[in-house]
Design a protein around this motif. Sequence first.
Motif, PDB file in Angstrom:
ATOM      1  N   SER A 299       0.825  -1.202   0.000  1.00 43.35           N
ATOM      2  CA  SER A 299       0.000   0.000   0.000  1.00 43.35           C
ATOM      3  C   SER A 299       0.861   1.255   0.000  1.00 43.35           C
ATOM      4  O   SER A 299       0.590   2.216  -0.733  1.00 43.35           O
ATOM      5  N   ALA A 300       1.907   1.246   0.823  1.00 37.77           N
ATOM      6  CA  ALA A 300       2.815   2.390   0.854  1.00 37.77           C
ATOM      7  C   ALA A 300       3.522   2.570  -0.481  1.00 37.77           C
ATOM      8  O   ALA A 300       3.688   3.696  -0.964  1.00 37.77           O
ATOM      9  N   GLN A 301       3.931   1.461  -1.090  1.00 40.42           N
ATOM     10  CA  GLN A 301       4.637   1.538  -2.362  1.00 40.42           C
ATOM     11  C   GLN A 301       3.737   2.100  -3.457  1.00 40.42           C
ATOM     12  O   GLN A 301       4.194   2.878  -4.309  1.00 40.42           O
ATOM     13  N   LEU A 302       2.472   1.735  -3.446  1.00 39.16           N
ATOM     14  CA  LEU A 302       1.539   2.285  -4.426  1.00 39.16           C
ATOM     15  C   LEU A 302       1.444   3.799  -4.285  1.00 39.16           C
ATOM     16  O   LEU A 302       1.431   4.534  -5.277  1.00 39.16           O
ATOM     17  N   PHE A 303       1.381   4.267  -3.051  1.00 38.14           N
ATOM     18  CA  PHE A 303       1.353   5.710  -2.824  1.00 38.14           C
ATOM     19  C   PHE A 303       2.649   6.375  -3.266  1.00 38.14           C
ATOM     20  O   PHE A 303       2.635   7.428  -3.926  1.00 38.14           O
ATOM     21  N   LEU A 304       3.784   5.762  -2.935  1.00 37.24           N
ATOM     22  CA  LEU A 304       5.076   6.359  -3.283  1.00 37.24           C
ATOM     23  C   LEU A 304       5.224   6.504  -4.792  1.00 37.24           C
ATOM     24  O   LEU A 304       5.676   7.546  -5.286  1.00 37.24           O
ATOM     25  N   GLU A 305       4.839   5.478  -5.523  1.00 35.36           N
ATOM     26  CA  GLU A 305       4.955   5.534  -6.977  1.00 35.36           C
ATOM     27  C   GLU A 305       3.990   6.562  -7.571  1.00 35.36           C
ATOM     28  O   GLU A 305       4.340   7.315  -8.486  1.00 35.36           O
ATOM     29  N   PHE A 306       2.765   6.578  -7.057  1.00 38.84           N
ATOM     30  CA  PHE A 306       1.757   7.487  -7.589  1.00 38.84           C
ATOM     31  C   PHE A 306       2.088   8.950  -7.287  1.00 38.84           C
ATOM     32  O   PHE A 306       1.895   9.833  -8.128  1.00 38.84           O
ATOM     33  N   SER A 307       2.580   9.203  -6.086  1.00 40.67           N
ATOM     34  CA  SER A 307       2.781  10.590  -5.641  1.00 40.67           C
ATOM     35  C   SER A 307       4.091  11.210  -6.118  1.00 40.67           C
ATOM     36  O   SER A 307       4.240  12.434  -6.068  1.00 40.67           O
ATOM     37  N   LYS A 308       5.022  10.397  -6.589  1.00 37.88           N
ATOM     38  CA  LYS A 308       6.365  10.900  -6.879  1.00 37.88           C
ATOM     39  C   LYS A 308       6.392  12.126  -7.795  1.00 37.88           C
ATOM     40  O   LYS A 308       7.105  13.092  -7.507  1.00 37.88           O
ATOM     41  N   PRO A 309       5.624  12.169  -8.877  1.00 34.95           N
ATOM     42  CA  PRO A 309       5.682  13.360  -9.742  1.00 34.95           C
ATOM     43  C   PRO A 309       5.131  14.620  -9.083  1.00 34.95           C
ATOM     44  O   PRO A 309       5.363  15.732  -9.582  1.00 34.95           O
ATOM     45  N   TYR A 310       4.416  14.451  -7.969  1.00 36.87           N
ATOM     46  CA  TYR A 310       3.729  15.592  -7.365  1.00 36.87           C
ATOM     47  C   TYR A 310       4.346  16.011  -6.028  1.00 36.87           C
ATOM     48  O   TYR A 310       3.808  16.889  -5.361  1.00 36.87           O
ATOM     49  N   ARG A 311       5.465  15.381  -5.675  1.00 39.87           N
ATOM     50  CA  ARG A 311       6.094  15.669  -4.385  1.00 39.87           C
ATOM     51  C   ARG A 311       7.085  16.815  -4.503  1.00 39.87           C
ATOM     52  O   ARG A 311       7.731  16.999  -5.534  1.00 39.87           O
ATOM     53  N   SER A 312       7.207  17.561  -3.420  1.00 34.98           N
ATOM     54  CA  SER A 312       8.169  18.660  -3.375  1.00 34.98           C
ATOM     55  C   SER A 312       9.596  18.142  -3.400  1.00 34.98           C
ATOM     56  O   SER A 312      10.482  18.729  -4.015  1.00 34.98           O
ATOM     57  N   GLN A 313       9.803  17.032  -2.684  1.00 37.79           N
ATOM     58  CA  GLN A 313      11.131  16.414  -2.615  1.00 37.79           C
ATOM     59  C   GLN A 313      11.113  15.137  -3.457  1.00 37.79           C
ATOM     60  O   GLN A 313      10.491  14.159  -3.058  1.00 37.79           O
ATOM     61  N   ILE A 314      11.742  15.117  -4.601  1.00 39.65           N
ATOM     62  CA  ILE A 314      11.775  13.936  -5.456  1.00 39.65           C
ATOM     63  C   ILE A 314      13.165  13.321  -5.412  1.00 39.65           C
ATOM     64  O   ILE A 314      14.167  14.015  -5.629  1.00 39.65           O
TER      65      ILE A 314
END
Length: 315
Positions: A299-314
């Motif tokens: 579940s965490a990995q799904l969020f990490l992959e999905f959110s990566k383009p929208y995160r302040s810190q990439i």
Amino acid sequence: MLKSSPLTLVLLLTSVLLTSACSRHSIYETAIDWERSGAGLEASTINVGELDIAYLHNRETNNGDTVVLVHGFAANKDNWTRMAGELTDEFNVYAIDLPGHGDSSKPMDLGYRLEQQVSHLARIIKALNIETMHMMGNSMGGAITALYAATYPEQIKTAVLFNPAGILEYPSELTDLVLEGENPLIPSKPGDFKRLVDFAMEEKPFIPWPILGVMEEKAIANQAINEVIFADIRDAGLNTDFRDTIKLTQDPVLIVWGKKDRILDYRNGEFFKQAIPGSQLILLDDIGHAPMIETPEESAQLFLEFSKPYRSQID
């Protein structure tokens, strides 16, 4: 970061039982504190008007984005602890006990319709000085997250809905039971809580007997407020206002649904996808109603992959 596990929890409880005459409640508190600490979390309380709101947050803050986690009906902030442990190194996590739940205030007359709970959550987030965030919600919390993203788009970077309530095109086993006058989501007597766990989850987490007993006591003690909340939210899936609102969503939304969900049929996910512009849907085999508990790493990995383009810190 140290991560707790079922084995370390068993060793901890054994040590407690052997070295002191602790009550079951003391064992419960020790185990919960161990889980939270292992996930990099600690508990706090904040006053929001007439409400005392309990929440978990990072023991050590970092430069990452903020993540707000919203539990489901009759649940609490600790439903997110194991998944949060996968995130606290990179994010500042807040898992909130909504009013009427967990260790937060439980006024019977507050108003718990979904749109009212969005307003309550907005007040809490403002009190915590959170300006922008990723938000994840499960079940009732998923419906609240969907409405929150549509109502406060400027605050939301991404939203993840785990088995969300709010659309009932397809009924479920729960629907049939409620229509027959039985609600397994509201324990009222000994044995009901274990039944609830078995009903809600396909991949059940390890819960030692002293902890399970205390969890059942707490659930039974909350029967009255749970009945009030359920009555306020039960017709949400038949309310066209919900769909009309989430159609306004502008933020990136990921819908995750366990295909073995007996509480909310996973086929409703397609209707969420149709209603929320640009949203994505992922179905999980052999997972029930609470993916963040049943498969926290995935579940965490799904969020990490999905959110990566929208995160302040990439990375």
